[in-house]
Design an enzyme around this catalytic site. Structure first.
Site, PDB file in Angstrom:
ATOM      1  N   GLU A  29       0.853  -1.185   0.000  1.00 61.08           N
ATOM      2  CA  GLU A  29       0.000   0.000   0.000  1.00 61.08           C
ATOM      3  C   GLU A  29       0.891   1.238   0.000  1.00 61.08           C
ATOM      4  OE1 GLU A  29      -2.596  -0.419   3.398  1.00 61.08           O
ATOM      5  OE2 GLU A  29      -3.282  -2.354   2.655  1.00 61.08           O
ATOM      6  N   SER A  56      -6.540  -3.686   1.362  1.00 53.05           N
ATOM      7  CA  SER A  56      -7.270  -4.930   1.132  1.00 53.05           C
ATOM      8  C   SER A  56      -6.352  -6.094   1.498  1.00 53.05           C
ATOM      9  CB  SER A  56      -7.663  -4.954  -0.359  1.00 53.05           C
ATOM     10  OG  SER A  56      -8.655  -5.882  -0.630  1.00 53.05           O
ATOM     11  N   GLU A  57      -5.909  -6.115   2.758  1.00 46.56           N
ATOM     12  CA  GLU A  57      -4.836  -7.038   3.145  1.00 46.56           C
ATOM     13  C   GLU A  57      -5.185  -8.500   2.874  1.00 46.56           C
ATOM     14  OE1 GLU A  57      -5.492  -4.287   4.729  1.00 46.56           O
ATOM     15  OE2 GLU A  57      -3.537  -3.313   4.938  1.00 46.56           O
ATOM     16  N   ALA A  81       3.483  -4.350  11.114  1.00 38.59           N
ATOM     17  CA  ALA A  81       3.322  -5.794  11.361  1.00 38.59           C
ATOM     18  C   ALA A  81       1.900  -6.149  11.778  1.00 38.59           C
ATOM     19  CB  ALA A  81       4.327  -6.255  12.412  1.00 38.59           C
ATOM     20  N   HIS A 126      -0.459  -0.921  16.850  1.00 35.84           N
ATOM     21  CA  HIS A 126       0.597  -0.730  15.855  1.00 35.84           C
ATOM     22  C   HIS A 126       1.960  -1.190  16.372  1.00 35.84           C
ATOM     23  CE1 HIS A 126      -1.996   1.047  13.020  1.00 35.84           C
ATOM     24  NE2 HIS A 126      -1.301   2.099  12.661  1.00 35.84           N
TER      25      HIS A 126
END
Ligand SMILES: Cc1ncc(C[n+]2csc(CCOP(=O)(O)OP(=O)(O)O)c2C)c(N)n1
Ligand SMILES: [Mg+2]
Lengths: 351, 351
Positions: A29, A56-57, A81, A126
């Site tokens: 992305e 859109s992982e 990650a 995160h």
């Protein structure tokens, strides 16, 4: 030798491999954005090999698997990650298993890049270090480099590897510079590095615990205590022999890992040494790891989470004194600087 | 209608039906198919009509109800049946079983037991064809239940945004296990969702193999010519319950519904059409007998095949074997006290 940052090493590794092999593509992305190591790649490799990626992982991870089973070598960069969790089914149920499920008819040569933003005030969603979760999934190779040279050489090896490789990058190492060999620099997956030799205590350190352990070693060397710092570099496959050889020499083991304590990489390494190297040990194994709590936002609190030179030094020094603590002492809330670390060391070793 | 193609369609539809009947028979008699078995009897026209529209080198991805898909794509029956029986000669060496048949030699990229997860993988295969500069297309089969999961939407969006040669074939058999589609989906049809992704969405009579062939052929041609993806919804019906539970009770379905669909059996419809076209009963009977013998041979092959050997447990996991520094000689165990356990474990036992 060239000098480059960890981040630059990642970029060079991808550039060199994409030039060498037209089947290498990048899914990322905002991969064309100026902040990304792949910035500018589209100009050289074109929009097909550096496609614009929707958020859109799950979808693009599945697409990478389909591409990998039909002749491509995708590099999938999650940029953070924790975003891998959105694609967990594709990574765990498919990338890791398809080769086995299909009786070896196809491989899934993907590199999943995952920058770990912990120690960066980004709070719990995160800041994860998810490699222990994936160590529990057969079929995935897991790499955590700690130097620019290893980042370069291991990323190139990962891209050439026919199995899925999850490549974890401690983000706070991205800016660190180091020397990198010239030429086509490859580091084999599955070999540990002896980051520093020493006689008294083995410190197996993971990711950015490696530089922390090296600083602890420098501090303790002034007190006459020798730390041997082993950087496994890859957690799957784990270079058990290198770890056991070091413990055979020192008889003492500290494991420093910024991931959580329970069922972590440190727990696995401790179990292996207890099972296969029990006779070498002169003292209990000590883990210097993150406690089982989420990374808090407040920097004042997050500072307590991860292995520091002083925590590692304190654990190692206590082992040498024979006053082995049953476990890593509580994170020293007041000892956040190097100076404080040396003071602690003095107290523990000299006292 | 095209007589040669319809004869081939009948051959493949009969192969699927006889193959699945044989599998059901083995399950019923407890002769060596373990685990869940989902048969597609009643849906063969949707399966075969779609696959006949593909070229031999086109890709196809299935789902949990997918014995028919590799058969329709041209896979040999013996290794498929051996896979259902978990034998070493199985197409996946006994690692996948009924829900994970794959035959890469005919472009069957495998099946997933995770509803919807194969859809983005087919998108990736279509992307791979573009990068490699071939004109192969990729077709994803899935059930109506998959139309509500994220990977369906992410896969369609990716394929449309990138303009890929992907074809999505939903076999809408009205139910996901016991749940009617009407109770879980607010849109009027699965095909209607195509509009959201700016691709054609076509509803087709899934019992009519020629109709399916025509619709999917148009989609395949469009995809091959660079015109982008298509969503096809084939309305069909499965005669059996979700899986071979041993007790087939369809009383939870309205009797008129079952009657209606059974009166439009896809094999009988095609049979009647071929007769009307002047093919003789004798010729059709000969074709049916050839297929029956193929299936009997597949069952013999499977039953005579050996079980996998214990060492095969670890085969097919890694493409590149895991390699670390040579193992150290085992350290001597400490002298007593202490239990004496390790040597008591027989060598070669379960690891
Ligand atoms: C993600 C996921 N959720 C639930 C299941 C359990 N499950 C397996 S098949 C199935 C029904 C699927 O229905 P459909 O997609 O219509 O296919 P059909 O069985 O009708 O062919 C369910 C709920 C699963 N395997 N995967
Ligand atoms: Mg269904």
């Amino acid at each position: 030798m060239r000098t480059m940052s960890y981040r630059e090493a990642l970029r060079v590794a991808m550039l060199e491999e994409m030039r060498r092999d037209p089947s290498v593509v990048v899914f990322c992305e905002d991969g064309r954005f100026w902040t990304m190591p792949t910035n500018g790649f589209v100009d050289e490799f074109g929009p097909d090999r550096v496609p614009v990626m929707p958020i859109s992982e799950e979808g693009f991870t599945g697409a990478a698997i389909g591409a990998a089973m039909t002749g491509l070598r995708p590099i999938v960069d999650y940029t953070i990650a924790n975003l891998m969790y959105v694609a967990w089914d594709q990574i765990v149920n498919h990338a890791a298993k398809n080769r086995y499920l299909f009786g070896g008819q196809a491989s899934v040569p993907i590199v999943f890049r995952a920058a770990m933003k912990y120690a960066n005030a980004t709070a719990a969603q995160h800041s994860d270090r998810p490699y222990p979760q994936l160590m529990n999934v057969p079929g995935l190779k897991i790499v955590v480099p700690s130097t620019p040279a290893d980042a370069l050489g291991l990323l190139k090896s990962a891209i050439r590897d026919d199995d899925p490789v999850v490549f974890f990058e401690p983000l706070r190492l991205w800016g660190v510079k180091g020397e990198v060999p010239d030429g086509d620099h490859l580091v084999p997956i599955g070999r540990a590095a002896v980051a520093r030799e020493g006689e008294d205590v083995t410190v197996v350190a993971i990711g950015d615990a490696v530089p922390a352990a090296l600083r602890a070693a420098a501090g303790l060397a002034e007190r006459g205590v020798g730390l041997e710092v082993i950087d496994p570099r890859t957690l799957v496959p784990l270079d058990k022999a290198a770890i056991l050889a070091s413990v055979a020499k020192t008889g003492r083991l500290v494991i420093a890992d910024p991931a959580h304590r329970t069922c972590g990489a440190a727990a696995e390494i401790a179990a292996i040494v207890a099972e296969e190297g029990f006779a070498f040990l002169r003292a209990p194994i000590v883990r210097v790891v993150a406690p089982d709590v989420h990374p808090p936002f407040s920097p004042a609190l997050e500072r307590l989470m991860y292995p520091t030179p002083e925590r590692i030094a304190a654990a190692a020094a206590a082992l040498v004194r024979g006053a082995a603590p049953a476990a890593d002492p509580a994170p020293p809330a007041t000892a956040a600087t190097d100076t404080a670390a040396r003071d602690t060391t003095k107290e523990l070793v000299g006292g | 209608m095209n007589r040669e193609r319809d004869l081939e369609a009948l051959r493949r539809m009969l192969r699927i039906r006889r193959f699945e009947e044989a599998a059901m028979d083995i399950v019923r008699k407890g002769q060596g198919i373990a685990g869940s078995v989902h048969v597609c009897i009643g849906q063969e026209a949707a399966v075969v009509g779609s696959c006949l529209a593909l070229r031999a080198d086109d890709y196809m991805v299935g789902y949990h109800r997918s014995h028919g898909h590799p058969i329709a794509k041209g896979a040999a029956l013996g290794p498929l049946m051996a896979e259902l029986m978990g034998r070493r000669t199985g197409v996946c060496h006994g690692k996948g079983g009924s829900m994970h048949l794959a035959d890469f030699s005919v472009g069957s990229l495998g099946e997933t037991a995770i509803v919807g997860a194969g859809i983005p993988q087919a998108v990736g295969a279509a992307y791979s064809a573009r990068v490699r500069g071939t004109d192969q297309v990729a077709l994803a089969f899935f059930g109506d239940g998959a139309a509500n999961i994220g990977s369906f939407h992410e896969g369609l969006n990716l394929a449309a945004a990138w303009g890929l040669g992907a074809v999505f074939v939903c076999e809408n058999n009205l139910y996901a296990m016991s749940t009617a589609l009407a109770d879980t989906m607010a849109s009027e049809s699965v095909a209607a969702r195509a509009a959201a992704y700016r691709m054609p969405g076509v509803i087709v009579d899934g019992q009519d193999v020629d109709a399916v062939y025509d619709v999917v052929s148009a989609a395949v041609e469009r995809g091959r010519a660079g015109g982008g993806p298509t969503l096809v919804e084939a309305r069909t019906y499965r005669y059996r319950d979700h899986a071979e539970y041993g007790n087939m009770d369809l009383s939870h379905r309205p009797a008129e519904e079952v009657e209606h669909w059974r009166s439009r059996d896809p094999v009988e419809l095609l049979h009647a059409r071929l007769l009307a076209d002047g093919i003789s009963e004798t010729e059709l009977a000969a074709l049916a007998e050839t297929v029956a013998e193929e299936v009997r041979a597949a069952v013999r092959f499977a039953k005579q095949s050996p079980q996998p050997a214990p060492e095969e447990l670890f085969e097919d996991l890694w493409a590149t074997p895991i390699e670390t520094t040579p193992a150290m000689p085992a350290p001597p165990m400490p002298s007593p006290p202490g239990p004496v356990p390790v040597a008591a474990v027989p060598a070669g036992g379960a690891r």
